[in-house]
Design a protein around this motif. Structure first.
Motif, short mmCIF file in Angstrom:
data_model
loop_
_atom_site.label_atom_id
_atom_site.label_comp_id
_atom_site.label_asym_id
_atom_site.label_seq_id
_atom_site.Cartn_x
_atom_site.Cartn_y
_atom_site.Cartn_z
N ALA A 604 0.80 -1.22 0.00
CA ALA A 604 0.00 0.00 0.00
C ALA A 604 0.83 1.27 0.00
O ALA A 604 0.38 2.32 -0.46
CB ALA A 604 -0.95 0.00 1.21
N GLY A 605 2.05 1.22 0.49
CA GLY A 605 2.83 2.45 0.61
C GLY A 605 4.03 2.52 -0.29
O GLY A 605 4.87 3.42 -0.12
N VAL A 627 2.69 11.31 -5.67
CA VAL A 627 1.92 10.82 -6.81
C VAL A 627 0.57 11.52 -6.81
O VAL A 627 -0.17 11.48 -5.82
CB VAL A 627 1.72 9.29 -6.74
CG1 VAL A 627 0.96 8.80 -7.97
CG2 VAL A 627 3.07 8.59 -6.62
N THR A 628 0.25 12.17 -7.94
CA THR A 628 -1.01 12.90 -8.07
C THR A 628 -1.80 12.34 -9.24
O THR A 628 -1.30 12.26 -10.37
CB THR A 628 -0.76 14.39 -8.29
OG1 THR A 628 0.01 14.91 -7.20
CG2 THR A 628 -2.07 15.16 -8.38
N VAL A 629 -3.05 11.93 -8.98
CA VAL A 629 -3.97 11.49 -10.01
C VAL A 629 -5.25 12.30 -9.84
O VAL A 629 -5.98 12.12 -8.86
CB VAL A 629 -4.27 9.99 -9.91
CG1 VAL A 629 -5.26 9.58 -11.01
CG2 VAL A 629 -2.99 9.17 -10.03
N GLY A 630 -5.49 13.19 -10.77
CA GLY A 630 -6.66 14.08 -10.63
C GLY A 630 -6.51 14.95 -9.40
O GLY A 630 -5.45 15.56 -9.16
N PRO A 631 -7.53 15.00 -8.56
CA PRO A 631 -7.45 15.87 -7.37
C PRO A 631 -6.77 15.20 -6.18
O PRO A 631 -6.56 15.84 -5.15
CB PRO A 631 -8.92 16.16 -7.06
CG PRO A 631 -9.64 14.93 -7.55
CD PRO A 631 -8.89 14.45 -8.77
N ARG A 632 -6.41 13.91 -6.30
CA ARG A 632 -5.90 13.18 -5.15
C ARG A 632 -4.38 13.04 -5.22
O ARG A 632 -3.81 12.80 -6.28
CB ARG A 632 -6.54 11.80 -5.07
CG ARG A 632 -8.07 11.86 -4.94
CD ARG A 632 -8.67 10.48 -4.92
NE ARG A 632 -10.14 10.54 -4.88
CZ ARG A 632 -10.93 9.48 -4.89
NH1 ARG A 632 -10.40 8.27 -4.95
NH2 ARG A 632 -12.24 9.64 -4.86
N THR A 633 -3.75 13.17 -4.06
CA THR A 633 -2.30 13.10 -3.97
C THR A 633 -1.90 12.23 -2.79
O THR A 633 -2.51 12.31 -1.71
CB THR A 633 -1.69 14.50 -3.78
OG1 THR A 633 -2.01 15.30 -4.93
CG2 THR A 633 -0.18 14.43 -3.64
N THR A 662 -6.63 2.37 -6.94
CA THR A 662 -8.07 2.62 -6.75
C THR A 662 -8.30 3.79 -5.79
O THR A 662 -9.19 4.62 -5.99
CB THR A 662 -8.74 1.35 -6.21
OG1 THR A 662 -8.52 0.26 -7.12
CG2 THR A 662 -10.24 1.56 -6.05
N ASP A 663 -7.47 3.89 -4.76
CA ASP A 663 -7.58 5.04 -3.83
C ASP A 663 -7.34 6.35 -4.56
O ASP A 663 -7.99 7.36 -4.28
CB ASP A 663 -6.57 4.90 -2.69
CG ASP A 663 -6.93 3.75 -1.75
OD1 ASP A 663 -8.10 3.33 -1.76
OD2 ASP A 663 -6.03 3.28 -1.03
#
Length: 849
Positions: A604-605, A627-633, A662-663
């Motif tokens: 997970a990390g 790591v940034t995907v869309g609004p999530r980092t 997925t997160d």
């Protein structure tokens, strides 16, 4: 002196035939390549003149900010039709559309679906020829002839297409269309539909091009200006003539690339021919010492002797160049067949075009190479003393100590410089720059090897000839002695084979290593049987795979493991990247990258980054990455670096666990599904089970790892055959050089052969001596060339493919076959000289008549 030159040519015609043939072959390859290029370009221009027939003005959609064309609208089409002088205007549309084969699977080209084109409009300006008729209603379609031939579709059959939503639509074929050699849709399936039907199936509303026909008496230039004024800035307007030229220019770049690549092989052939020419003149002039000395006694100056020698070379070069140009026409024909069959270049048929350029180039090259190759022998001829005519001098040229020292120093400098450049290339991180640097170092080093050849060729010949002498007795011993006695001549003769065989060996190592590396990546790093991916569209978007597909596949007993993979765009420490996700249990089992550092552990990390990407190369194990995907980092720790790849995903910069992806990106469809057949399940049963599940997913492409490996082997073998055939010209010239050298050597050693016959050497033994001498030259040239290929082949492989952990393969069996082939061919080239020597009368030969 001119009469003397002509008389000499008549007297030595038989001796100069092989030299003439070498010039013909060398010039023929270059001239043929140039003729091929001109003919291919003419074919493309003629074809595109047909494809854009009757178009007076063309309006092209402007290119948008993302590089994609901004389609022309119905309003713009109406504006064009309203321009005075326009007799008619039609819009051309196209869009991605998947066509299914008779088994219900999508037909793709490198995973990309085909296209649909509109068939409406003026028949005179259609970009295709048609056999049948165009669709008249929603349930009708036409298909390109190439796809129809491969899939065995005929007029009247029903074809099925699938839109981007996965819905199937059936059409009746009412005709077959042919785009000729147009590169616009090369290799893709093309379905022709009415414009309204095309828009409904592809979602494309608009035109990529508007074609205009002018009213009678209206000039193209004037009409183009009026159309541009009516549309304003944005759309690109050109005359029909300019449009045809632009289309042909785009396609002829293919011919230009082929021509440039082929010219490299032509230059190699010319270099080999130059060695043959040099060797011929060196031996001839050495044999004619007394003749040259008599000319000096009669009053000929050094300048006259020098000029006469070059004049002789010029005449041979001119005749050889003329023959080479004629031979080049045949080469051009052969290249069309070779490239269309071997690499499926789809070059257009066209009568051979013989322009002034190839003719002048062939004459200049043939004359220039022959004269330049004869310069050094001509200079040596001027040093002949008039008193030499009164002596019985040996004709063999003996190299003095000072000359050997100069040669050794020059060779050491060249090899040293080449080695230094090679080492610099090996240390480069940029694979392309490193490869080119290593190749440059190899050229320098090989030049040093050629310069030093007279210094070591005798020892190598003795080493190779020792077992031969033990097996064949006296003839073999005499052959070894003959080869060693004049190392300069032997070195120059074997150098021609060194070049050709060395390059073939280099290609063998490169292609064999490429094949083994790719197979290892597919089989070793991905121990699965099938890789399924969604088809791709022209805009690079990929059809997703619903998660239900993998779930259904897991219920089938024919499969032991099913692994899902996803990809998405992200940012790594602010830099754009592509990350992928898989089940952690599959990393290191079904997907086995060569770990550059760290471990195969994904949790997970943690994150594994690509060792082949410039953005991630700076990262080390233990570093933290945002790591940034869309609004999530999220911040992850680098667990390892490796050359990352998954079949079906073009680029991977980083790999994370499925849950972590997925997160960051939320739930979504799969990009790739990998499947491994259960033990004891054969390929037919597993494929049948896979097809049954995939029936409900028409936008899914099924790739068998075994099929990919087989296709790769076929392509590599085709390339190896292509390169071998092209380099074979150089080897053929080298064999003519060996035959010529031995023919001249027979004349040079007339008294020696007669003496050997007088003391008991039989005709058969004399023939065997010359055949074994040729065989030794062939073996020595091949062995040295192969040795060079074995040094530089692996270096180039590691430089070019170092990021993926290449496997260097040395095809020992194939290389041994090369040596045997070179030996047999060299011996065959010596058959006629050996027979001629054996037929000579002992008494006449002793008198040197």
């Amino acid at each position: 002196m001119l009469r003397t030159v002509l008389a000499g040519l008549r007297a030595h015609t038989r001796r100069l035939v092989a030299t003439l043939v070498a010039v013909v072959l060398g010039v023929g390859f270059v001239a043929g390549t140039l003729i091929f290029g001109d003919t291919a370009r003419a074919g493309f221009y003629d074809t595109f003149a047909r494809l854009a027939q009757n178009v007076d003005v063309a309006v092209l959609a402007p290119t948008g900010s993302g590089g994609q064309p901004e389609l022309l609208t119905d309003a713009q089409l109406a504006a064009v039709r309203a321009v005075p002088g326009v007799a008619g205007a039609d819009g051309r549309s196209s869009g991605p559309l998947a066509l299914l084969d008779p088994a219900g699977r999508p037909i793709t080209n490198f995973s990309r679906v085909g296209v649909a084109v509109s068939t409406d409009g003026d028949p005179r300006t259609r970009p295709f020829d048609i056999d049948g008729r165009v669709p008249a209603g929603p349930g009708e379609a036409v298909l390109d002839t190439e796809t129809a031939s491969h899939q065995r579709y005929r007029t009247g059959d029903t074809v099925v297409v699938v839109d981007a939503a996965g819905a199937r639509h059936s059409y009746t074929l009412v005709g077959l269309i042919d785009f000729g050699v147009s590169k616009t849709y090369s290799g893709s399936t093309v379905v022709g539909l009415p414009a309204a039907e095309l828009a409904a199936r592809t979602g494309v509303h608009g035109y990529e091009e508007i074609t205009v026909t002018a009213a009678g008496g209206v000039a193209q230039d004037a009409l183009a200006r009026q159309v541009q004024a009516a549309l304003g800035t944005g759309p690109r307007v050109s005359t029909g003539d300019q449009r045809r030229t632009d289309l042909a220019d785009e396609a002829t770049s293919v011919a230009t690339e082929f021509t440039s690549a082929l010219l490299i092989f032509g230059v190699i052939s010319l270099v080999v021919a130059a060695f043959v020419i040099y060797n011929t003149f060196a031996i001839l002039l050495a044999q004619r010492i007394r003749e040259t000395a008599l000319l000096r006694c009669l009053g000929a100056t050094r300048r006259q002797v020098f000029t006469a020698t070059l004049a002789e070379a010029a005449l041979i070069g001119t005749v050889g160049a003329a023959g080479g140009i004629l031979f080049g026409i045949g080469v051009a024909y052969a290249l069309f067949g070779l490239l269309n069959d071997a690499v499926h270049a789809n070059l257009p048929a066209h009568p051979v075009v013989v322009g002034s350029g190839p003719v002048l180039a062939g004459l200049a090259i043939g004359l220039g190479v022959t004269v330049v190759a004869a310069l050094l022998p001509a200079l040596r001829a001027t040093r002949t003393s008039p008193l030499a005519a009164l002596r019985d001098l040996p004709t063999a040229v003996v190299t003095g100590r000072a000359r050997r020292i100069v040669r050794a120093v020059a060779a050491l400098l060249a090899v040293g410089a080449g080695t230094a450049v090679t080492v610099a290339g090996v240390g480069m991180t940029d694979s392309q720059a490193g490869t080119f640097t290593i190749v440059g170092g190899g050229v320098l080093a090989f030049l040093g090897v050629l310069i030093a050849a007279p210094l070591y060729i005798g020892a190598v010949t003795a080493a190779v000839g020792r077992p031969v002498a033990a097996a064949f007795g006296t003839p073999a011993k005499v052959a070894v002695a003959n080869a060693r006695r004049n190392p300069g001549r032997t070195a120059t003769t074997t150098a021609t084979l060194m070049i050709g065989i060395g390059l073939i060996a280099l290609c063998g190592v490169l292609l064999g290593s490429l094949k083994a590396t790719a197979e290892d990546q597919l089989v070793g790093h991905y121990p699965v049987d099938y890789a399924m991916a969604g088809v791709r569209y022209d805009n690079a978007s990929q059809a997703p795979i619903p998660a239900a597909f993998a779930q259904q596949l897991r219920t089938r007993p024919e499969f032991s493991r099913v692994v899902q993979a996803r990809e998405g765009k992200a940012q790594l420490d602010g830099a754009r990247a592509v990350i992928a996700a898989i089940d952690p249990s599959a990393y290191g089992t079904l997907i086995k990258p060569t770990t550059a550092s760290g471990t195969h552990v994904l949790d997970a990390g943690t994150i594994v980054v690509s060792s082949a990407n410039r953005v991630t190369q700076r990262l080390r194990v233990g570093d933290s990455v945002t790591v940034t995907v869309g609004p999530r980092t999220q911040t992850l720790t680098v667990a390892g670096t490796a050359p990352l790849s998954i079949p079906g995903i073009e680029q991977i910069d980083a790999l994370v666990s499925w849950d972590r992806f997925t997160d960051l990106a939320g739930p979504g469809d799969d990009t790739v599904v990998l499947a491994k057949a259960a033990p004891q399940v054969n390929a037919t049963s597993s494929r049948d089970a896979l097809n049954q599940v995939a029936t409900a997913y028409p936008l899914l492409e099924i790739n068998s790892i075994a099929d990919l490996t087989s296709d790769l082997a076929t392509q590599i073998n085709a390339l190896l055959g292509l390169f071998g055939g092209l380099l074979g010209t150089a080897v053929l010239i080298a064999l003519f050089g060996i035959a010529n050298t031995l023919s001249l050597s027979v004349v040079e050693r007339t008294r020696e052969s007669a003496t050997m016959r007088a003391i008991g050497l039989t005709r058969a033994q004399l023939r065997a001596t010359l055949l074994i001498e040729a065989l030794l030259m062939g073996v020595v040239g091949a062995v040295i060339g192969i040795a060079f290929g074995l040094v530089y082949g692996p270096l180039i492989v590691r430089a070019q493919f170092g990021a993926v952990g290449p496997i260097v393969v040395v095809p020992w069996g194939w290389l041994a076959g090369l040596v045997a082939l070179a030996a047999a061919a060299a011996a065959a080239a010596a058959v006629l000289p050996a027979r001629r020597a054996a037929k000579a009368s002992i008494v006449a030969a002793m008198a040197d008549l």
